[in-house]
Design an enzyme around this catalytic site. Structure first.
Site, mmCIF file in Angstrom:
data_model
loop_
_atom_site.group_PDB
_atom_site.id
_atom_site.type_symbol
_atom_site.label_atom_id
_atom_site.label_comp_id
_atom_site.label_asym_id
_atom_site.label_seq_id
_atom_site.Cartn_x
_atom_site.Cartn_y
_atom_site.Cartn_z
ATOM 1 N N ASP A 212 43.037 4.267 -45.948
ATOM 2 C CA ASP A 212 44.094 4.012 -46.845
ATOM 3 C C ASP A 212 45.211 4.646 -46.106
ATOM 4 O O ASP A 212 45.308 4.732 -45.146
ATOM 5 C CB ASP A 212 43.978 4.809 -48.337
ATOM 6 C CG ASP A 212 44.728 3.786 -49.617
ATOM 7 O OD1 ASP A 212 45.753 3.352 -49.151
ATOM 8 O OD2 ASP A 212 43.858 3.579 -50.336
ATOM 9 N N HIS A 283 47.383 -1.158 -47.565
ATOM 10 C CA HIS A 283 46.531 -0.052 -47.606
ATOM 11 C C HIS A 283 46.197 0.409 -46.099
ATOM 12 O O HIS A 283 45.089 1.069 -45.882
ATOM 13 C CB HIS A 283 45.590 0.208 -48.660
ATOM 14 C CG HIS A 283 45.970 0.072 -49.954
ATOM 15 N ND1 HIS A 283 46.234 1.328 -50.544
ATOM 16 C CD2 HIS A 283 45.956 -0.767 -50.746
ATOM 17 C CE1 HIS A 283 46.680 1.020 -51.882
ATOM 18 N NE2 HIS A 283 46.550 -0.235 -52.093
ATOM 19 N N GLU A 346 46.740 -4.873 -53.664
ATOM 20 C CA GLU A 346 47.876 -4.324 -53.569
ATOM 21 C C GLU A 346 48.716 -4.789 -51.925
ATOM 22 O O GLU A 346 48.685 -3.875 -51.187
ATOM 23 C CB GLU A 346 48.183 -2.836 -54.065
ATOM 24 C CG GLU A 346 47.697 -2.710 -55.264
ATOM 25 C CD GLU A 346 47.531 -1.115 -55.543
ATOM 26 O OE1 GLU A 346 48.012 -0.596 -56.655
ATOM 27 O OE2 GLU A 346 47.311 -0.338 -54.818
HETATM 28 C C1 ACM Z 1 43.056 -0.037 -56.795
HETATM 29 O O1 ACM Z 1 43.215 0.742 -57.890
HETATM 30 N N1 ACM Z 1 44.237 -0.325 -56.120
HETATM 31 C C2 ACM Z 1 42.060 -0.882 -56.776
#
Ligand code: ACM
Length: 603
Positions: A212, A283, A346
């Protein structure tokens, strides 16, 4: 000597349980005989039981003679006897694990009489589940690693297993829990322990969120800077990023490929599949810090120290694609999972839109909009995974026209996106943040540690329905949809869980409620209703003592103990009723580009 358990209080509840009279005494010399196909489950149960109760259980794989403990202290060598064991072997004394093709996939039948224990299953998964039931039947002591009663030199205790017949099988094939080891690293031993606890609840998938913005946790031989640089950050946000408080203390860590192979093998021995997750094309700040050419700006970068959604996404170039396919090749080598998660959640397009080269790249690839680069990138990665004989898994933002239909979609922003994916023909795992995000607050008291997200109590999680009636009403044809509902997954994100103790607090006992939902038959489990009350009583009387014996620092049902609080550390509350009013189950939660600020994240 343990007393026979009259109310075994199995959790998750089995499909059926018929009590009988008496009990089976398990003592030194009780043989454990298993069909070779079920040997892993038998071996695990035998070792666990031997350690917990200080008994020696001679072990034999196949239908051969059982060696005496004196002749073979470690049990018969693996592979010594390989003939099948059939249910007829129940006539023999001791504990028998036998194949029975008539049992449902992943299910088992357990018959305990005063003379013998017979566990039958059609497959290894069923034997693992049955072995966990056997462990529960031996009482909380079975969750310890050494006997508490016997002093050195005293005879080993006898364990009494209550006579009964259990017939059982899972509601869903995918009974998952995600563990985020990227935001806060957990040492290997803690990952192994978490897997043990997942297996103890008959969960069979642990998704390891390995990368991440705040850290890259998997050693990749070809790109050593991913962990040398990307595995460490200078400090961490304390509580929600909105307050701008930092701890001033470096954080990091990573797993070597041997660590990960150990995790995979440990899980396999317990009937658990570890699904690795390499998140892209968002991420990725830790990867960009290690290799700045991956980023949109090609400038030096540092591993992110704050939570929330980052605009620093991949340049979806051919070079970045090659880099990530090379990373995935090492992932495919280390992990034996049929599923490989490639992220997709995201992905802000801010920096893509600001880059003329990336805008041109989107045009060159024939994409209608720059935002489609995310789907393009995920489609190429998933094709690479498919070409290696596995299946990719993406978060639901990755669902769309470009996504190949063999990719599994994990629906986290809500329910309807899962239904849409099923109708389009993708298989789906339901993981809506509205119910099964276990990092979200479990109580609404002032003393709840770092409270974030929605209030989701044990009873709320128990009432989880992968497709609530109000959603089904919108999708009348869902049962006949070409995609399959594989199951459901709870998520343990770790922005605010900076230690194994905090993970325990967030995950338990709500993960036990989740396990009941995904394993036990469908039931009406409205909070406050009779099924919920029965579950809470079983949890308190029978299951929390197991977690106590296992040393799990769960959240007590009446709220945190004083040392579990985090005074002065601010969370960020979300309110389900308000979000429901603004679209509810039919709407989309999570982070939405254009609606939320780019740094806005649930945490
Ligand atoms: C997430 O909670 N961004 C998958």
């Amino acid at each position: 000597m343990s007393a026979p358990t009259l109310s075994p209080g199995l959790l998750p509840a089995p499909v059926s349980l018929q009590p009988a009279t008496g009990s089976f005494p398990l003592t030194d010399g009780t043989p454990v005989r298993t069909d070779p196909a079920l040997a892993a489950a038998a071996r695990w149960w035998r070792r666990t039981t031997e350690a917990a109760f200080g008994v020696d259980l001679p072990f034999v794989v196949g239908d051969g003679a059982v060696d005496s403990p004196a002749a073979a202290p470690g049990g018969a060598p693996r592979g010594a006897h390989q003939a099948n064991v059939t249910p007829d072997d129940a006539a023999r004394p001791g504990v028998t694990l036998a194949l029975d093709a008539s049992r449902p996939a992943g299910g088992y039948r357990l018959e305990i009489t005063p003379q013998a224990v017979l566990l039958t299953a059609a497959d290894a998964a069923g034997a693992h589940a049955g072995a966990q039931t056997l462990r529960q039947l031996a009482g909380p002591q079975a969750y310890r690693t050494a006997p508490v009663a016997a002093a050195p030199g005293t005879p080993a205790s006898t364990v009494h297993l209550p006579a009964l017949t259990v017939e059982d099988h899972p509601r869903f094939g995918w009974r998952g829990v995600l563990l985020d080891v990227a935001r806060h690293f957990l040492p290997t031993r803690e990952v192994l322990r978490f897997i043990d606890l997942a297996a103890a609840h008959k969960l069979n998938v642990v998704q390891l969120h390995l990368t991440d913005d705040q850290g890259w946790r998997m050693q990749v031989h070809r790109y050593p800077l991913l962990t040398e640089v990307g595995g460490w950050r200078t400090e961490s946000n304390v509580g929600t990023w909105r307050t701008g408080v930092f701890d001033g203390r470096p954080h990091g860590g990573f797993y070597t490929q041997d660590d990960l192979r150990e995790i995979v093998a440990h899980a396999r021995e317990r009937g658990v599949v570890v699904v690795p997750e390499i998140d892209a094309p968002g991420h990725v700040e830790a990867a960009v810090a290690a290799y700045p050419f991956l980023g949109t700006r090609k400038t030096p970068h540092t591993v992110r120290t704050t939570w929330g959604v980052s605009t620093e996404v991949l340049d979806p170039s051919d070079e970045a694609l090659e880099f990530f396919t090379n990373v995935l090749d090492e992932v495919l080598d280390v992990f034996d999972s049929p599923w490989i998660a490639i992220g997709g959640d995201e992905v802000p397009t801010t920096l893509w839109r600001e880059s003329p080269a990336i805008v041109a790249l989107a045009e060159q690839r024939g994409l209608a909009d720059v935002a489609d680069l995310a789907g393009w990138f995920l489609a190429r990665l998933s094709e690479h995974v498919t070409a290696q004989g596995r299946r990719a898994v993406v978060w639901d933002e990755g669902f769309g026209e470009q996504l190949p239909r063999d990719v599994v979609v994990t629906a986290w922003r809500g329910f309807t996106v899962g239904a849409d994916a099923l109708e389009a023909g993708n298989d789906v795992v339901m993981a809506p943040e509205q119910v099964v995000y276990l990092d979200h607050r479990a109580g609404d008291g002032e003393d709840e540690p770092v409270p974030v997200g929605f209030l989701r109590t044990v009873e709320d999680v128990l009432a989880f329905d992968p497709f609530p009636p109000e959603v089904l009403a919108q999708y009348p044809g869902l049962d006949a949809a070409p995609g399959r509902l594989l199951g459901a997954q709870a998520e343990v994100w770790s922005e605010h869980l900076d230690s194994p103790r905090r993970v325990d607090y967030a995950a338990f006992p709500r993960l036990a409620a989740f396990a009941e939902v995904v394993w036990s038959p469908t039931a009406e489990r409205t909070p406050g209703g009779p099924a919920s009350a029965e579950f809470l009583a079983r949890l308190e009387q029978d299951h929390l003592p197991r977690l106590d014996a296992a040393g799990v620092e769960y959240r007590p049902l009446d709220g945190p103990k004083p040392w579990q609080r985090r005074p002065g550390v601010h969370g960020f509350l979300r309110h389900l009723d308000q979000e429901m009013a603004a679209g509810g189950y039919a709407g989309v939660g999570g982070w939405v580009e254009g609606r939320d600020a780019s740094s806005e994240g649930q945490a």
